[in-house]
Every structure is written in structure tokens, then in C-alpha cells.
Scaffold this active site. Structure first.
Site, PDB file in Angstrom:
ATOM      1  N   GLU A 158       0.824  -1.215   0.000  1.00  0.00           N
ATOM      2  CA  GLU A 158       0.000   0.000   0.000  1.00  0.00           C
ATOM      3  C   GLU A 158       0.856   1.263   0.000  1.00  0.00           C
ATOM      4  O   GLU A 158       0.546   2.229  -0.695  1.00  0.00           O
ATOM      5  CB  GLU A 158      -0.973   0.002   1.192  1.00  0.00           C
ATOM      6  CG  GLU A 158      -2.150  -0.931   1.024  1.00  0.00           C
ATOM      7  CD  GLU A 158      -3.119  -0.509  -0.075  1.00  0.00           C
ATOM      8  OE1 GLU A 158      -3.080   0.655  -0.542  1.00  0.00           O
ATOM      9  OE2 GLU A 158      -3.946  -1.351  -0.482  1.00  0.00           O
ATOM     10  N   GLU A 161       2.196   1.610  -3.512  1.00  0.00           N
ATOM     11  CA  GLU A 161       1.151   2.015  -4.454  1.00  0.00           C
ATOM     12  C   GLU A 161       0.791   3.489  -4.303  1.00  0.00           C
ATOM     13  O   GLU A 161       0.578   4.194  -5.283  1.00  0.00           O
ATOM     14  CB  GLU A 161      -0.113   1.164  -4.247  1.00  0.00           C
ATOM     15  CG  GLU A 161      -0.027  -0.236  -4.775  1.00  0.00           C
ATOM     16  CD  GLU A 161      -1.292  -1.044  -4.505  1.00  0.00           C
ATOM     17  OE1 GLU A 161      -2.293  -0.486  -4.004  1.00  0.00           O
ATOM     18  OE2 GLU A 161      -1.272  -2.254  -4.805  1.00  0.00           O
ATOM     19  N   GLU A 162       0.699   3.963  -3.063  1.00  0.00           N
ATOM     20  CA  GLU A 162       0.232   5.325  -2.826  1.00  0.00           C
ATOM     21  C   GLU A 162       1.321   6.378  -2.925  1.00  0.00           C
ATOM     22  O   GLU A 162       1.020   7.550  -3.168  1.00  0.00           O
ATOM     23  CB  GLU A 162      -0.455   5.423  -1.456  1.00  0.00           C
ATOM     24  CG  GLU A 162      -1.755   4.653  -1.410  1.00  0.00           C
ATOM     25  CD  GLU A 162      -2.563   4.918  -0.146  1.00  0.00           C
ATOM     26  OE1 GLU A 162      -2.238   5.854   0.603  1.00  0.00           O
ATOM     27  OE2 GLU A 162      -3.523   4.169   0.070  1.00  0.00           O
TER      28      GLU A 162
END
Length: 186
Positions: A158, A161-162
Site C-alpha cells: 500500500e 502504491e500510494e
């Protein structure tokens, strides 16, 4: 599964599978007869056999292509446990005791990643979508753990991805349970 094909006293082919560690039986999907009427006889004879063996819970994993067998299994006492894209799982409790088969997982796990660099600076993001999009709110990178994914792997994924930042997982520092209630006014 073995090459041995068990036959019941009534001549029906018993469903093959494996005995689990809890006194139950897991039916091997490849042992399912292709025709519903043959399945009905095999299932009834197998249930009788499992009862005589004092089995407790029976697990029936029906591939989607065998979905026509669901009504037959339900008439024999099976209930839905869960469904996935490729199969339906049904269970049957045949023991005299209270059913101890585990319920299907029904929760979603989310993560929030607290990321600090060597200067002790906190990594924060603003949402591109969702409730806080465009509000100017800063927050930790967050996301949902995927099915079968380890929590630490989800946190690392995460953040990447962010933010595009590669991180190293160190520890879980907190756990929180959130109950979301949706109230509709009419």
C-alpha cells in the site's frame, strides 16, 4: 484421493475424499459423479457411511460447473458456507453434538502505515479518491489487505502504491476494531 473406489452396501459408489483432523470428511470434487441422479445416490449412501463412522462435519466443495448438484445436496441437509468465483462450499453437520464448523470469514482487514525516514519525518498522503479527496487533509497511507495476503506485505504494498516509496516492515504497533454502521433515512 486414492485409486480405490469404495462401494456402499446398496451398490452406490461412495464419494471419495479425505478425513480431516477434526472428525470430519472433505469430499474430493473430482470424485463427484457427473449426473445428478448418480450424485443423489452416492451422496445418500456416503452420508449413511459417514454417520456409521461417527463423522461430524462434511465439507462439499462444488465446482461452479457442478452447480446443478446444489439442490440435491441441500435436500440432503447441506447448507451454504461460502462461495468463490470457481466453487460453492456447502457443509453438513451429522454428529449428535452442537455444530463446531467454523463460520465463513466475513471481515475485511485494513492497514494504516506509519512510515518514518532516517530524519524522523512522517510520510503522509492526500487521497486521490474517497471522502477526503480535495479537502486538504493529510493522512497515513492506508489500504485493504488482499485475500491470502500477509499484513506486513499489505502495508509495504500500500505504501508503494500510494507513494512510490519502498519501505521495510518493522512491527505492528496497534490494532483497532471499527464497526461501520450505515443508517438510511426515508
Amino acid at each position: 484421493m486414492s485409486d480405490y473406489v469404495p462401494i456402499a452396501e446398496d451398490g452406490a459408489v461412495l464419494l471419495d475424499g479425505e478425513h480431516d483432523n477434526y472428525g470430519g470428511f472433505i469430499i474430493e470434487p473430482s470424485s463427484l459423479p457427473p449426473h445428478p441422479s448418480v450424485f443423489r445416490g452416492s451422496l445418500r449412501s456416503s452420508i449413511s457411511q459417514w454417520k456409521s463412522e461417527l463423522k461430524k462435519g462434511i465439507w462439499l466443495k462444488l465446482p461452479i460447473e457442478n452447480a446443478e448438484l446444489v439442490p440435491i445436496a441441500v435436500k440432503e441437509g447441506f447448507v451454504y458456507h461460502h462461495a468463490e468465483q470457481e466453487y460453492l462450499m456447502l457443509t453438513l453437520w451429522i454428529h449428535e453434538s452442537v455444530c463446531t464448523l467454523p463460520a465463513n470469514a466475513s471481515h475485511q482487514v485494513g492497514i494504516g502505515a506509519l512510515v518514518l525516514n532516517i530524519e524522523n519525518e512522517l510520510l503522509v498522503v492526500q487521497e486521490n479518491t474517497g471522502r477526503t479527496k480535495g479537502s486538504g487533509t493529510w493522512k497515513m497511507p492506508t489500504g485493504v489487505v488482499l485475500q491470502g495476503e500477509d499484513i506486513k506485505d499489505a502495508a509495504i504494498r500500500e505504501v508503494k502504491e500510494e507513494t512510490g516509496v519502498d519501505t521495510e516492515f518493522i512491527e505492528v504497533f496497534g490494532v483497532r476494531y471499527v464497526l461501520l454502521l450505515y443508517i438510511c433515512y426515508f
